[in-house]
Motif scaffolding. Structure first.
Motif, PDB file in Angstrom:
ATOM      1  N   VAL A 130      35.135  51.947  37.213  1.00 52.38           N
ATOM      2  CA  VAL A 130      35.557  50.719  37.884  1.00 52.38           C
ATOM      3  C   VAL A 130      34.983  49.522  37.142  1.00 52.38           C
ATOM      4  O   VAL A 130      33.840  49.579  36.657  1.00 52.38           O
ATOM      5  N   LEU A 131      35.772  48.479  37.023  1.00 46.85           N
ATOM      6  CA  LEU A 131      35.325  47.206  36.446  1.00 46.85           C
ATOM      7  C   LEU A 131      35.380  46.154  37.543  1.00 46.85           C
ATOM      8  O   LEU A 131      36.432  45.932  38.149  1.00 46.85           O
ATOM      9  N   ILE A 132      34.243  45.522  37.805  1.00 48.31           N
ATOM     10  CA  ILE A 132      34.190  44.405  38.748  1.00 48.31           C
ATOM     11  C   ILE A 132      34.124  43.139  37.912  1.00 48.31           C
ATOM     12  O   ILE A 132      33.143  42.902  37.192  1.00 48.31           O
ATOM     13  N   ALA A 133      35.168  42.341  37.971  1.00 51.03           N
ATOM     14  CA  ALA A 133      35.273  41.161  37.117  1.00 51.03           C
ATOM     15  C   ALA A 133      35.317  39.889  37.959  1.00 51.03           C
ATOM     16  O   ALA A 133      35.975  39.836  38.997  1.00 51.03           O
ATOM     17  N   PHE A 134      34.595  38.877  37.486  1.00 44.27           N
ATOM     18  CA  PHE A 134      34.556  37.569  38.137  1.00 44.27           C
ATOM     19  C   PHE A 134      35.324  36.571  37.286  1.00 44.27           C
ATOM     20  O   PHE A 134      35.087  36.467  36.074  1.00 44.27           O
ATOM     21  N   GLY A 154      43.542  52.945  32.349  1.00 46.28           N
ATOM     22  CA  GLY A 154      43.450  53.858  33.481  1.00 46.28           C
ATOM     23  C   GLY A 154      42.297  53.623  34.426  1.00 46.28           C
ATOM     24  O   GLY A 154      42.151  54.342  35.424  1.00 46.28           O
ATOM     25  N   GLY A 155      41.448  52.606  34.169  1.00 45.71           N
ATOM     26  CA  GLY A 155      40.350  52.304  35.068  1.00 45.71           C
ATOM     27  C   GLY A 155      40.793  51.424  36.225  1.00 45.71           C
ATOM     28  O   GLY A 155      41.885  50.841  36.194  1.00 45.71           O
ATOM     29  N   HIS A 156      39.939  51.338  37.241  1.00 50.71           N
ATOM     30  CA  HIS A 156      40.249  50.523  38.423  1.00 50.71           C
ATOM     31  C   HIS A 156      39.554  49.174  38.291  1.00 50.71           C
ATOM     32  O   HIS A 156      38.337  49.115  38.074  1.00 50.71           O
ATOM     33  N   VAL A 157      40.304  48.100  38.428  1.00 58.18           N
ATOM     34  CA  VAL A 157      39.763  46.749  38.306  1.00 58.18           C
ATOM     35  C   VAL A 157      39.642  46.111  39.687  1.00 58.18           C
ATOM     36  O   VAL A 157      40.618  46.037  40.431  1.00 58.18           O
ATOM     37  N   VAL A 158      38.420  45.666  39.999  1.00 53.25           N
ATOM     38  CA  VAL A 158      38.171  44.873  41.197  1.00 53.25           C
ATOM     39  C   VAL A 158      37.991  43.430  40.747  1.00 53.25           C
ATOM     40  O   VAL A 158      37.074  43.126  39.974  1.00 53.25           O
ATOM     41  N   ALA A 159      38.862  42.560  41.190  1.00 58.60           N
ATOM     42  CA  ALA A 159      38.775  41.141  40.834  1.00 58.60           C
ATOM     43  C   ALA A 159      38.087  40.369  41.945  1.00 58.60           C
ATOM     44  O   ALA A 159      38.434  40.519  43.116  1.00 58.60           O
ATOM     45  N   ILE A 160      37.109  39.553  41.574  1.00 56.98           N
ATOM     46  CA  ILE A 160      36.516  38.603  42.501  1.00 56.98           C
ATOM     47  C   ILE A 160      36.886  37.230  41.960  1.00 56.98           C
ATOM     48  O   ILE A 160      36.388  36.807  40.911  1.00 56.98           O
ATOM     49  N   SER A 166      45.711  34.228  40.798  1.00 58.87           N
ATOM     50  CA  SER A 166      45.013  33.912  39.548  1.00 58.87           C
ATOM     51  C   SER A 166      45.352  34.924  38.461  1.00 58.87           C
ATOM     52  O   SER A 166      45.803  36.043  38.754  1.00 58.87           O
ATOM     53  N   PRO A 167      45.121  34.579  37.191  1.00 58.35           N
ATOM     54  CA  PRO A 167      45.403  35.522  36.101  1.00 58.35           C
ATOM     55  C   PRO A 167      44.617  36.817  36.224  1.00 58.35           C
ATOM     56  O   PRO A 167      45.120  37.888  35.865  1.00 58.35           O
ATOM     57  N   LEU A 168      43.385  36.758  36.729  1.00 58.52           N
ATOM     58  CA  LEU A 168      42.602  37.979  36.890  1.00 58.52           C
ATOM     59  C   LEU A 168      43.197  38.864  37.977  1.00 58.52           C
ATOM     60  O   LEU A 168      43.262  40.085  37.829  1.00 58.52           O
ATOM     61  N   ALA A 169      43.622  38.261  39.076  1.00 66.11           N
ATOM     62  CA  ALA A 169      44.209  39.048  40.167  1.00 66.11           C
ATOM     63  C   ALA A 169      45.436  39.822  39.691  1.00 66.11           C
ATOM     64  O   ALA A 169      45.701  40.937  40.159  1.00 66.11           O
ATOM     65  N   VAL A 176      39.422  40.481  45.677  1.00 67.15           N
ATOM     66  CA  VAL A 176      38.624  39.826  46.709  1.00 67.15           C
ATOM     67  C   VAL A 176      38.711  38.326  46.450  1.00 67.15           C
ATOM     68  O   VAL A 176      38.245  37.838  45.418  1.00 67.15           O
ATOM     69  N   VAL A 177      39.320  37.604  47.377  1.00 69.41           N
ATOM     70  CA  VAL A 177      39.521  36.163  47.199  1.00 69.41           C
ATOM     71  C   VAL A 177      38.364  35.409  47.852  1.00 69.41           C
ATOM     72  O   VAL A 177      38.061  35.607  49.028  1.00 69.41           O
ATOM     73  N   VAL A 178      37.735  34.537  47.075  1.00 65.46           N
ATOM     74  CA  VAL A 178      36.572  33.777  47.522  1.00 65.46           C
ATOM     75  C   VAL A 178      36.869  32.290  47.376  1.00 65.46           C
ATOM     76  O   VAL A 178      37.244  31.832  46.295  1.00 65.46           O
ATOM     77  N   GLY A 179      36.692  31.536  48.437  1.00 62.41           N
ATOM     78  CA  GLY A 179      36.904  30.101  48.369  1.00 62.41           C
ATOM     79  C   GLY A 179      35.783  29.398  47.621  1.00 62.41           C
ATOM     80  O   GLY A 179      34.616  29.777  47.742  1.00 62.41           O
ATOM     81  N   THR A 180      36.140  28.381  46.852  1.00 61.97           N
ATOM     82  CA  THR A 180      35.142  27.625  46.086  1.00 61.97           C
ATOM     83  C   THR A 180      35.266  26.125  46.329  1.00 61.97           C
ATOM     84  O   THR A 180      34.785  25.319  45.529  1.00 61.97           O
ATOM     85  N   GLY A 181      35.915  25.742  47.429  1.00 62.60           N
ATOM     86  CA  GLY A 181      36.067  24.324  47.737  1.00 62.60           C
ATOM     87  C   GLY A 181      34.730  23.616  47.820  1.00 62.60           C
ATOM     88  O   GLY A 181      33.731  24.188  48.259  1.00 62.60           O
ATOM     89  N   SER A 182      34.706  22.350  47.404  1.00 59.04           N
ATOM     90  CA  SER A 182      33.433  21.648  47.278  1.00 59.04           C
ATOM     91  C   SER A 182      33.619  20.152  47.468  1.00 59.04           C
ATOM     92  O   SER A 182      34.737  19.630  47.382  1.00 59.04           O
ATOM     93  N   ALA A 183      32.498  19.476  47.731  1.00 53.54           N
ATOM     94  CA  ALA A 183      32.493  18.015  47.766  1.00 53.54           C
ATOM     95  C   ALA A 183      31.919  17.453  46.484  1.00 53.54           C
ATOM     96  O   ALA A 183      31.665  16.260  46.373  1.00 53.54           O
ATOM     97  N   SER A 184      31.714  18.313  45.495  1.00 53.10           N
ATOM     98  CA  SER A 184      31.080  17.922  44.242  1.00 53.10           C
ATOM     99  C   SER A 184      32.075  17.977  43.088  1.00 53.10           C
ATOM    100  O   SER A 184      33.232  18.358  43.258  1.00 53.10           O
TER     101      SER A 184
END
Length: 230
Positions: A130-134, A154-160, A166-169, A176-184
């Motif tokens: 398995v590959l966990i990619a950010f 043939g491996g399993h990819v987990v995208a964060i 997104s291109p990774l998805a 796994v979709v993670v919000g990154t909204g910010s005031a910065s």
């Protein structure tokens, strides 16, 4: 005296903030929209805290509902070998997950182009790997290319990542979709760290031998005098 216009509902404000966040694609654009105006430190801090709190709550609520974090944890536990990857700023998130997973699981490797190179990993991908990619905007190309090749082998990819589109998805089996909204000017890493922590916790709870491995590491930490509080 004229009456003040009613404040938009919270859902509408969130939708407006999300739309603005998608429009401001670069740190420079976000700085101009959010930090160019003169604000006191306390006002700015309050804005950052409010944005991070709301973003974290939205992210974790969505993950509880869709089950993708549990699916990702199940894939990580079932794998024989686990590889973790993140380029540019996402390297910090990949490193954090590597440290947390390594405490309770064997066979965890961080692809760092030093000790573990992507070309070596891709030359020997197995179906049980398995590959966990950010990857978060602006989506560093090296991570996406490696994820595509890993999946093709043939491996399993987990995208964060921050967007189901997104291109990774597009290269992943589990996203796994993670919000990154910010005031910065920078997208927020707060929810990403929370997801890393949750993923490591779920895998440790399900992995055989995790308790024994953690106990052994504690003994070794004492023998090697790693920490100053002993």
């Amino acid at each position: 005296m004229s009456e003040e216009s009613p404040r938009p509902p919270a859902a509408d404000r969130q939708a407006e903030a999300a739309a603005e966040n998608r429009r401001l694609t670069s740190p420079d654009a976000r700085y101009g929209a959010r930090l160019r105006r003169q604000s006191s430190a306390s006002v700015l801090l309050n804005a950052v805290v409010e944005a991070d709190r709301a973003n974290l709550e939205r992210t974790m609520t969505a993950l509880q509902a869709d089950g993708t974090l549990e699916q990702a944890a199940g894939r990580v536990v079932a794998a024989r070998r686990r590889f973790i990857l993140g380029s540019a700023k996402s390297r910090a998130h990949a490193t954090l997950l590597h440290l947390e997973l390594s405490a309770s699981l064997a066979g965890v490797s961080l692809i760092d182009e030093g000790a573990v190179r992507a070309i070596d990993v891709l030359s020997d991908v197995r179906p049980t790997d398995v590959l966990i990619a950010f990857s978060f905007r602006r989506y560093a190309r090296p991570t996406i290319v490696v994820a595509r090749e890993f999946a093709a082998a043939g491996g399993h990819v987990v995208a964060i990542t921050d967007d189901a589109g997104s291109p990774l998805a597009a290269a992943a089996h589990t996203t796994v979709v993670v919000g990154t909204g910010s005031a910065s000017f920078a997208d927020s890493p707060t929810a990403i760290s929370a997801v890393v922590h949750a993923l490591a916790t779920l895998t440790a709870a399900s992995a055989k031998g995790a308790r024994r491995r953690l106990a052994r590491r504690e003994g070794l930490a004492h023998a090697l005098a790693i920490y100053s509080d002993e």
